[in-house]
Write a protein that holds these residues in place. Structure first.
Motif, PDB file in Angstrom:
ATOM      1  N   GLY A 137       3.687  15.945   2.614  1.00 25.09           N
ATOM      2  CA  GLY A 137       2.722  14.872   1.942  1.00 25.09           C
ATOM      3  C   GLY A 137       2.168  14.823   0.501  1.00 25.09           C
TER       4      GLY A 137
ATOM      5  N   SER B   1       0.415  12.025   4.882  1.00 24.60           N
ATOM      6  CA  SER B   1      -0.660  10.304   4.354  1.00 24.60           C
ATOM      7  C   SER B   1      -1.615  10.830   3.600  1.00 24.60           C
ATOM      8  N   TYR B   2      -2.090  10.588   3.023  1.00 29.53           N
ATOM      9  CA  TYR B   2      -3.212  10.072   2.220  1.00 29.53           C
ATOM     10  C   TYR B   2      -5.115   9.991   3.109  1.00 29.53           C
TER      11      TYR B   2
ATOM     12  N   HIS C 134       1.482   5.183   0.480  1.00 31.32           N
ATOM     13  CA  HIS C 134       0.961   5.796   0.803  1.00 31.32           C
ATOM     14  C   HIS C 134       0.020   6.482   1.638  1.00 31.32           C
ATOM     15  N   THR C 135      -0.293   5.641   3.458  1.00 28.92           N
ATOM     16  CA  THR C 135      -1.203   6.003   4.474  1.00 28.92           C
ATOM     17  C   THR C 135      -0.024   5.525   5.556  1.00 28.92           C
ATOM     18  N   ASP C 136       0.251   4.884   6.251  1.00 34.65           N
ATOM     19  CA  ASP C 136      -0.015   3.925   7.075  1.00 34.65           C
ATOM     20  C   ASP C 136       1.861   3.669   7.040  1.00 34.65           C
TER      21      ASP C 136
ATOM     22  N   ASP D  66      -0.099  -0.145   1.360  1.00 39.06           N
ATOM     23  CA  ASP D  66      -0.263   1.135   2.671  1.00 39.06           C
ATOM     24  C   ASP D  66       0.632   2.266   2.603  1.00 39.06           C
TER      25      ASP D  66
ATOM     26  N   ILE E 166       3.531   5.720   5.388  1.00 41.25           N
ATOM     27  CA  ILE E 166       4.465   6.722   4.085  1.00 41.25           C
ATOM     28  C   ILE E 166       5.413   7.239   4.183  1.00 41.25           C
TER      29      ILE E 166
ATOM     30  N   ASN F  99       1.878   6.460  14.404  1.00 40.48           N
ATOM     31  CA  ASN F  99       2.326   6.371  13.496  1.00 40.48           C
ATOM     32  C   ASN F  99       3.505   5.917  12.866  1.00 40.48           C
TER      33      ASN F  99
ATOM     34  N   THR G 156      -3.534   7.240  10.570  1.00 38.18           N
ATOM     35  CA  THR G 156      -2.200   7.876   9.625  1.00 38.18           C
ATOM     36  C   THR G 156      -1.338   8.904  10.144  1.00 38.18           C
TER      37      THR G 156
END
Length: 389
Positions: free
Chosen positions: A40, A351-352, A271-273, A269, A275, A332, A346
């Protein structure tokens, strides 16, 4: 004989807590979690600088925050894993009450950050999503109720857990947050199945879920738009799904190279959803398969250790936590490759997200506490206890 069959380890009287914790811990699961956290951070170095630049922050603003939140999550995981199942249950009940009250207060004090769903409390320096903390606490409470129902003259715990599940799902749907509602419903269904629910009843409940989905489709523009987009055979290349799909396809087997990916400049998104799209583009299918193997390892390893557990509560709670953890990762990645409708969820530990990381650390800490090796008692003692009943 019991230790040979069930793999339990003798407990040394007066043994310090840290050596005892390390000796009884499932080190394979812990290792998988630490590797996921490291991946991550690695992917955050690639995915977050474009967003930081757009928002006027330094290049590694989000990576630094992820490291801080991740460190807090790992501390929470280790501390929780040192607890006994009884202590985990007691604290989880208190956490559930607090998270449930916070969930009820969202319509009045929460914010949507422009995403169309009121799911967060803004603290200025950070935000908190109550549903992330509600999930592990709910699993513990539901498992406690179901386990109590198995006792002689016990309460109708299965019915109470079902009513509690329906209440939480309805609250989440009203936000709307269909993804978290589906996770809650799935976690309860898995535990109910393990607790001995008849297949006919589960089939009826599945039918009710389908009916509920139809009602939501006809009455929620947000839900209908995502379902229509998923069913549409044509993918708009300017949408997040379009960008992610092209990135995954372009990454191939070995990827385009570290730092050479372009999807992070297009996806808000990344860095989140989404990644996993960054991972697929820059590192290729090899890294994606490795990530999938890590999640499978955590779930399978935990379920295997839980098969040796005799306490109904521990077995049910551990199963619910493990399956919910694995399904969240599956949702995800399934969204990114367009196997599932779009859903903001996430990727655990990759994910962030502060709430997601810390709540995930607590959930895995609970799982590690439930799967620690502990004396199970002599078989003869258990048989005599049953005979006395």
């Amino acid at each position: 004989m019991t230790e040979m069959v069930y793999g339990t380890a003798a407990v040394t009287a007066g043994e310090p807590i840290l050596p005892k914790w390390w000796r009884t811990l499932d080190k394979w699961t812990l290792s998988c979690v630490l590797i996921l956290f490291g991946i991550g951070i690695l992917l955050g170095l690639a995915a977050s600088p474009p967003l930081a630049e757009r928002n006027g922050h330094d290049a590694f603003h989000y990576v630094t925050r992820q490291a801080v939140f991740g460190g807090a999550a790992l501390v929470a995981m280790v501390v929780t894993s040192m607890m006994s199942p009884l202590l985990v249950r007691r604290l989880a009940v208190l956490a559930f009450i607090g998270a449930f009250i916070a969930l009820l207060g969202l319509p009045f004090l929460g914010t949507d950050f422009g995403k169309g769903a009121v799911r967060w409390y803004s603290l200025g320096f950070a935000s908190v999503q109550p549903s992330e903390f509600l999930k592990p606490a709910f699993v513990i409470v539901a498992a406690w109720l179901m386990a109590a129902a198995q006792d002689l003259n016990g309460p109708p715990g299965r019915l109470w857990s079902f009513l509690l599940t329906v209440m939480i799902v309805l609250i989440l749907v009203m936000q709307p947050d269909f993804g978290q509602a589906a996770l809650i419903l799935f976690g309860w269904g898995v535990m109910y199945f393990v607790a001995g629910a008849p297949l006919l009843l589960l089939a009826v409940l599945a039918g009710l879920v389908v009916l509920g989905g139809s009602v939501a489709y006809n009455n929620s523009e947000h839900f209908a738009r995502r379902i229509d987009g998923f069913l549409n055979p044509e993918i708009d290349p300017t949408t997040q799904i379009g960008y992610a799909t092209n990135a995954i396809r372009g990454g191939g087997f070995f990827g385009v190279g570290v730092g050479e990916g372009q999807v992070k400049w297009s996806l808000p998104d990344a860095h989140t959803d989404f990644i996993i799209a960054v991972a697929a583009e820059e590192y290729g299918l090899l890294l994606v398969m490795f990530i999938i193997a890590l999640y499978c390892g955590i779930v399978v390893r935990s379920l295997y250790r839980l098969t040796r557990e005799r306490d109904p509560f521990t077995r049910l709670a551990g199963t619910g936590l493990a399956c919910m953890f694995g399904v969240q990762a599956m949702i995800n990645m399934g969204v990114a490759v367009r196997l599932l409708p779009a859903k903001g969820m996430t990727l655990p530990f990759v994910s962030y997200g502060g709430s997601s990381l810390i709540a995930g650390g607590i959930a895995v800490g609970m799982l590690l506490a439930f799967t620690r090796t502990r004396p199970q008692g002599e078989i003869g003692d258990i048989l005599r206890g049953r005979a006395r009943r």
